[in-house]
Design a protein around this motif. Structure first.
Motif, PDB file in Angstrom:
ATOM      1  N   VAL A  69      -9.165  47.254 -29.947  1.00  0.00           N
ATOM      2  CA  VAL A  69      -8.032  46.804 -30.747  1.00  0.00           C
ATOM      3  C   VAL A  69      -6.717  47.123 -30.044  1.00  0.00           C
ATOM      4  CG1 VAL A  69      -6.774  47.176 -32.909  1.00  0.00           C
ATOM      5  CG2 VAL A  69      -9.254  46.911 -32.939  1.00  0.00           C
ATOM      6  N   LEU A  70      -6.610  48.301 -29.433  1.00  0.00           N
ATOM      7  CA  LEU A  70      -5.395  48.663 -28.702  1.00  0.00           C
ATOM      8  C   LEU A  70      -5.147  47.714 -27.534  1.00  0.00           C
ATOM      9  CD1 LEU A  70      -5.319  52.575 -28.545  1.00  0.00           C
ATOM     10  CD2 LEU A  70      -3.639  51.045 -29.588  1.00  0.00           C
ATOM     11  N   LEU A  71      -6.204  47.366 -26.819  1.00  0.00           N
ATOM     12  CA  LEU A  71      -6.063  46.418 -25.715  1.00  0.00           C
ATOM     13  C   LEU A  71      -5.623  45.053 -26.233  1.00  0.00           C
ATOM     14  CD1 LEU A  71      -6.425  46.198 -22.653  1.00  0.00           C
ATOM     15  CD2 LEU A  71      -8.783  45.492 -23.036  1.00  0.00           C
ATOM     16  N   LEU A  72      -6.157  44.664 -27.382  1.00  0.00           N
ATOM     17  CA  LEU A  72      -5.776  43.397 -27.998  1.00  0.00           C
ATOM     18  C   LEU A  72      -4.306  43.418 -28.415  1.00  0.00           C
ATOM     19  CD1 LEU A  72      -7.300  40.760 -28.780  1.00  0.00           C
ATOM     20  CD2 LEU A  72      -7.506  41.701 -31.080  1.00  0.00           C
ATOM     21  N   MET A  73      -3.851  44.536 -28.972  1.00  0.00           N
ATOM     22  CA  MET A  73      -2.457  44.648 -29.392  1.00  0.00           C
ATOM     23  C   MET A  73      -1.507  44.723 -28.205  1.00  0.00           C
ATOM     24  SD  MET A  73      -2.602  44.258 -32.533  1.00  0.00           S
ATOM     25  CE  MET A  73      -4.110  43.303 -32.261  1.00  0.00           C
TER      26      MET A  73
ATOM     27  N   PHE B 227       2.742  41.935 -25.290  1.00  0.00           N
ATOM     28  CA  PHE B 227       3.241  41.335 -24.043  1.00  0.00           C
ATOM     29  C   PHE B 227       3.664  39.894 -24.279  1.00  0.00           C
ATOM     30  CE2 PHE B 227       2.250  38.604 -20.403  1.00  0.00           C
ATOM     31  CZ  PHE B 227       3.168  39.101 -19.478  1.00  0.00           C
ATOM     32  N   PHE B 228       2.790  39.084 -24.867  1.00  0.00           N
ATOM     33  CA  PHE B 228       3.103  37.669 -25.048  1.00  0.00           C
ATOM     34  C   PHE B 228       4.193  37.463 -26.092  1.00  0.00           C
ATOM     35  CE2 PHE B 228      -1.161  37.041 -23.129  1.00  0.00           C
ATOM     36  CZ  PHE B 228      -0.797  36.158 -22.127  1.00  0.00           C
ATOM     37  N   TYR B 229       4.194  38.272 -27.156  1.00  0.00           N
ATOM     38  CA  TYR B 229       5.187  38.095 -28.217  1.00  0.00           C
ATOM     39  C   TYR B 229       6.595  38.384 -27.709  1.00  0.00           C
ATOM     40  CZ  TYR B 229       7.711  38.721 -32.599  1.00  0.00           C
ATOM     41  OH  TYR B 229       8.634  38.627 -33.614  1.00  0.00           O
ATOM     42  N   TRP B 230       6.778  39.550 -27.100  1.00  0.00           N
ATOM     43  CA  TRP B 230       8.121  39.946 -26.682  1.00  0.00           C
ATOM     44  C   TRP B 230       8.600  39.168 -25.461  1.00  0.00           C
ATOM     45  CZ3 TRP B 230      11.049  42.073 -30.038  1.00  0.00           C
ATOM     46  CH2 TRP B 230      10.495  42.887 -31.031  1.00  0.00           C
TER      47      TRP B 230
ATOM     48  N   CYS C  93       9.777  35.935 -26.880  1.00  0.00           N
ATOM     49  CA  CYS C  93      11.100  36.117 -27.510  1.00  0.00           C
ATOM     50  C   CYS C  93      12.209  36.156 -26.465  1.00  0.00           C
ATOM     51  CB  CYS C  93      11.109  37.410 -28.326  1.00  0.00           C
ATOM     52  SG  CYS C  93      10.129  37.340 -29.841  1.00  0.00           S
ATOM     53  N   ALA C  94      11.954  36.865 -25.347  1.00  0.00           N
ATOM     54  CA  ALA C  94      12.957  36.966 -24.291  1.00  0.00           C
ATOM     55  C   ALA C  94      13.248  35.604 -23.670  1.00  0.00           C
ATOM     56  CB  ALA C  94      12.486  37.950 -23.215  1.00  0.00           C
ATOM     57  N   PHE C  95      12.202  34.828 -23.407  1.00  0.00           N
ATOM     58  CA  PHE C  95      12.390  33.505 -22.821  1.00  0.00           C
ATOM     59  C   PHE C  95      13.080  32.566 -23.805  1.00  0.00           C
ATOM     60  CE2 PHE C  95       9.893  34.601 -19.184  1.00  0.00           C
ATOM     61  CZ  PHE C  95      10.179  33.617 -18.235  1.00  0.00           C
ATOM     62  N   SER C  96      12.760  32.680 -25.086  1.00  0.00           N
ATOM     63  CA  SER C  96      13.418  31.838 -26.093  1.00  0.00           C
ATOM     64  C   SER C  96      14.914  32.136 -26.152  1.00  0.00           C
ATOM     65  CB  SER C  96      12.790  32.070 -27.465  1.00  0.00           C
ATOM     66  OG  SER C  96      11.423  31.725 -27.466  1.00  0.00           O
TER      67      SER C  96
ATOM     68  N   GLU D  71       6.377  27.819 -23.364  1.00  0.00           N
ATOM     69  CA  GLU D  71       5.246  27.243 -24.101  1.00  0.00           C
ATOM     70  C   GLU D  71       3.943  27.936 -23.721  1.00  0.00           C
ATOM     71  OE1 GLU D  71       5.088  23.043 -23.622  1.00  0.00           O
ATOM     72  OE2 GLU D  71       6.879  22.670 -24.822  1.00  0.00           O
ATOM     73  N   PHE D  72       3.812  28.296 -22.436  1.00  0.00           N
ATOM     74  CA  PHE D  72       2.632  29.037 -21.997  1.00  0.00           C
ATOM     75  C   PHE D  72       2.564  30.400 -22.689  1.00  0.00           C
ATOM     76  CE2 PHE D  72       1.111  32.410 -19.137  1.00  0.00           C
ATOM     77  CZ  PHE D  72      -0.226  32.033 -19.025  1.00  0.00           C
ATOM     78  N   LEU D  73       3.712  31.084 -22.765  1.00  0.00           N
ATOM     79  CA  LEU D  73       3.741  32.400 -23.417  1.00  0.00           C
ATOM     80  C   LEU D  73       3.454  32.288 -24.909  1.00  0.00           C
ATOM     81  CD1 LEU D  73       6.895  33.844 -21.609  1.00  0.00           C
ATOM     82  CD2 LEU D  73       4.530  34.595 -21.288  1.00  0.00           C
ATOM     83  N   ALA D  74       3.939  31.211 -25.541  1.00  0.00           N
ATOM     84  CA  ALA D  74       3.697  31.015 -26.976  1.00  0.00           C
ATOM     85  C   ALA D  74       2.216  30.840 -27.277  1.00  0.00           C
ATOM     86  CB  ALA D  74       4.496  29.815 -27.471  1.00  0.00           C
ATOM     87  N   LEU D  75       1.477  30.273 -26.298  1.00  0.00           N
ATOM     88  CA  LEU D  75       0.041  30.054 -26.478  1.00  0.00           C
ATOM     89  C   LEU D  75      -0.808  31.181 -25.908  1.00  0.00           C
ATOM     90  CD1 LEU D  75      -0.146  26.278 -25.447  1.00  0.00           C
ATOM     91  CD2 LEU D  75      -0.333  27.196 -27.756  1.00  0.00           C
TER      92      LEU D  75
END
Length: 303
Positions: free
Chosen positions: A225-229, A234-237, A240-243, A261-265
């Protein structure tokens, strides 16, 4: 590139969904974590299918493929599923942190006695994100409108200009939702890291004492679960930075839009493979298939 991502991510999430569904129905002990992972995989499938369908329609120029209601439904489902992904990931982390908490801890009292107790939380997430995304029903349209009133014209579905009042209602709700669930996710993750560190020190002590010790399955699940989080954060933040950079940049944005778009997916695509690798789902599935084949051949040989 994005077509491969959609297919790869959808297949990975379908594998995780089916695997945990069989584990759920086939096991007498219904684990809350399995139910949450089933919901997370289902949410990821919706994200990839809705986004992939929009891109496919736009790429092939199928302007009359969906009517206005179909366009609203696809974009609305995509937005709702993105919110569900955040909420479900947070719930997964909190439940896992409670599961591995010491018996003397006060958090242990919050441990769910039955996996069915998770269902009200999942229902609440659907209602919450459905209400937050209600503005899309009015601001999304197909191609049958005057394009001078539209934004994002490079897509199949279009955003109509919204009033400032609606923006100032919806935006704070989205920020508040993300802040609350991200805080819960971060706090639970930090607590699990603390518990796993204590467990690691205990294992080192036992190894120095030349005593045998096996890591409990709950702690191995917590590591997964920690690895998943970590993947989620990584992808969420980064997204956000790229947006933010995209909204402030005035230069050619083609490469940055594709990266965003790649990061969003990214989380929806790669999270199932984190579970498959970490939990050995593919190996377990392969062994189960081999066992079925062996039994089948044994019956044929006896006959």
């Amino acid at each position: 590139m994005f077509c491969e991502l959609y297919v790869l991510g959808t297949l990975g999430n379908m594998f995780v969904f089916v695997n945990y569904m069989f584990s759920w129905w086939g096991s007498p002990e219904k684990k809350p974590i399995h139910l949450i992972l089933i919901h997370l995989a289902f949410t990821n499938i919706i994200i990839l299918l809705t986004k992939g369908l929009q891109k496919t329609i736009a790429a092939f120029g199928l302007r009359n493929f969906l009517d206005d209601i179909g366009c609203k439904s696809i974009v609305y489902l995509e937005r709702v599923s993105r919110g569900l992904s955040i909420c479900t990931s947070s719930l997964l982390t909190v439940v896992q942190a409670i599961t591995i908490s010491p018996r003397a801890s006060g958090w242990r009292r919050l441990r769910t006695k039955s996996a069915w107790h998770i269902l009200p939380f999942l229902l609440f997430f659907w209602i919450l994100n459905g209400l937050i995304s209600m503005n899309l029903i009015h601001s999304i349209t197909g191609t049958g409108f005057n394009i001078s009133q539209l934004e994002n014209r490079d897509s199949y579905c279009y955003f109509m200009l919204e009033s400032q009042e609606i923006k100032w209602i919806v935006l704070p709700l989205m920020v508040m939702r993300d802040a609350v669930f991200q805080s819960a996710l971060g706090g639970a993750s930090g607590y699990m890291i603390f518990l796993l560190h204590k467990h690691h020190q205990h294992v080192l002590y036992l190894q120095n004492s030349k005593l045998l010790y096996r890591t409990p399955p709950e702690l191995r699940a917590a590591q997964s679960v920690l690895l998943l989080m970590l993947c989620f954060a990584f992808f969420y933040w980064t997204d956000c930075a790229f947006s933010l950079i995209l909204s402030l940049s005035s230069r050619d944005k083609t490469l940055m839009v594709n990266t965003q778009e790649f990061l969003a997916l990214g989380y929806a695509t790669f999270s199932p493979f984190v579970l498959i690798h970490r939990d050995g789902l593919l190996v377990d599935w392969w062994h189960a298939q081999m066992e079925k084949l062996r039994k089948c051949y044994s019956r044929l040989y006896v006959q």
